[in-house]
Design an enzyme around this catalytic site. Structure first.
Site, short mmCIF file in Angstrom:
data_model
loop_
_atom_site.label_atom_id
_atom_site.label_comp_id
_atom_site.label_asym_id
_atom_site.label_seq_id
_atom_site.Cartn_x
_atom_site.Cartn_y
_atom_site.Cartn_z
N PRO A 1 0.93 -1.18 0.09
CG PRO A 1 -0.22 -1.02 2.14
CD PRO A 1 0.64 -2.08 0.99
CG ASN A 2 -0.50 4.43 1.31
OD1 ASN A 2 -1.18 4.97 0.52
ND2 ASN A 2 -0.55 3.84 2.52
NE ARG B 1 3.92 6.79 1.61
CZ ARG B 1 4.11 5.43 1.90
NH1 ARG B 1 4.67 4.70 1.25
NH2 ARG B 1 4.17 5.20 3.12
CE1 TYR C 1 8.81 5.10 2.82
CE2 TYR C 1 7.32 7.01 2.86
CZ TYR C 1 7.94 5.96 3.52
OH TYR C 1 7.02 5.30 4.64
CG ASN D 1 8.38 -1.79 0.48
OD1 ASN D 1 7.88 -1.82 1.49
ND2 ASN D 1 8.90 -0.73 0.01
CB ALA E 1 1.51 0.46 6.47
CD GLU F 1 10.43 -7.24 5.79
OE1 GLU F 1 11.01 -8.24 6.42
OE2 GLU F 1 9.90 -6.30 6.28
CG HIS G 1 10.94 -2.05 4.70
ND1 HIS G 1 9.58 -1.94 4.58
CD2 HIS G 1 11.22 -3.11 5.35
CE1 HIS G 1 9.09 -3.14 5.05
NE2 HIS G 1 10.12 -3.82 5.55
NE ARG H 1 10.04 6.46 8.39
CZ ARG H 1 9.40 6.29 7.44
NH1 ARG H 1 9.25 5.24 6.77
NH2 ARG H 1 8.11 7.08 7.39
C1 DQA Z 1 8.07 1.36 3.89
C2 DQA Z 1 8.44 1.59 5.24
C3 DQA Z 1 6.94 1.44 5.92
O1 DQA Z 1 6.93 1.62 7.20
C4 DQA Z 1 6.02 2.30 5.41
O2 DQA Z 1 4.50 2.03 5.76
C5 DQA Z 1 5.88 2.30 3.87
C6 DQA Z 1 7.13 2.21 3.10
C7 DQA Z 1 9.32 1.56 3.10
O3 DQA Z 1 9.70 1.21 1.75
O4 DQA Z 1 10.37 2.16 3.70
O5 DQA Z 1 4.73 2.40 3.34
O6 DQA Z 1 7.89 -0.22 3.56
#
Ligand code: DQA
Length: 144
Positions: free
Chosen positions: A11-12, A19, A24, A75, A78, A99, A101, A108
């Protein structure tokens, strides 16, 4: 036979570029996906990319990866911090997962420090921006 890798973003992550670029980066998801496909080609991997904002869709794609893909670069956004369903899907399929990020989740907010995915991942890369995806593909190519 080609080594098939599914690059899955949660998501996102479709909002990359807009964003919080200070966290990011400026690259869009399309940029990152194109980079993954190009990196895969160089490494002799067949890379497919998908993104969803829906937890259940990610679970279904992980289940369907069985027999279709050799590994995932994931990835979970959240959902990393909340999703026992994604954790269980990875366990159920028994597929290799790296995984990734973009940000360093450990530097954070406290709620980002724990990931349900990490316990079922082969490896975890965080804090290196989009380079993390490339490194994940490189690790998979070396350990295939
Ligand atoms: C994320 C880190 C997560 O905490 C966050 O909710 C994201 C992006 C990252 O790529 O740094 O959506 O996965």
């Amino acid at each position: 036979m080609a080594y098939r890798v599914l690059v899955l973003n949660g998501p996102n992550l479709n909002m990359l570029g807009i964003r919080e670029p200070q966290t990011y980066g400026a690259q869009t998801l399309a940029d990152i996906e194109a980079m993954c496909v190009a990196e895969g080609r160089e490494l002799g991997l067949e890379v497919e990319c998908r993104q969803s904002n829906i937890e259940g869709e990610l679970v279904t794609w992980i289940q369907q990866a069985l027999g279709q893909f050799d590994a995932l670069v994931l990835n979970p956004g959240a959902y990393s911090h909340t999703s026992i369903a994604i954790h269980d899907a990875i366990r159920a399929v028994g597929i290799k997962v790296i995984e990734v990020h973009l940000s360093n989740i450990h530097a954070r907010e406290a709620f980002r420090h724990h990931s349900y995915v990490s316990a079922v991942a082969t490896g975890v890369i965080c804090g290196l921006g989009a380079t993390g995806y490339k490194l994940a593909l490189r690790a998979l190519a070396e350990k295939r």
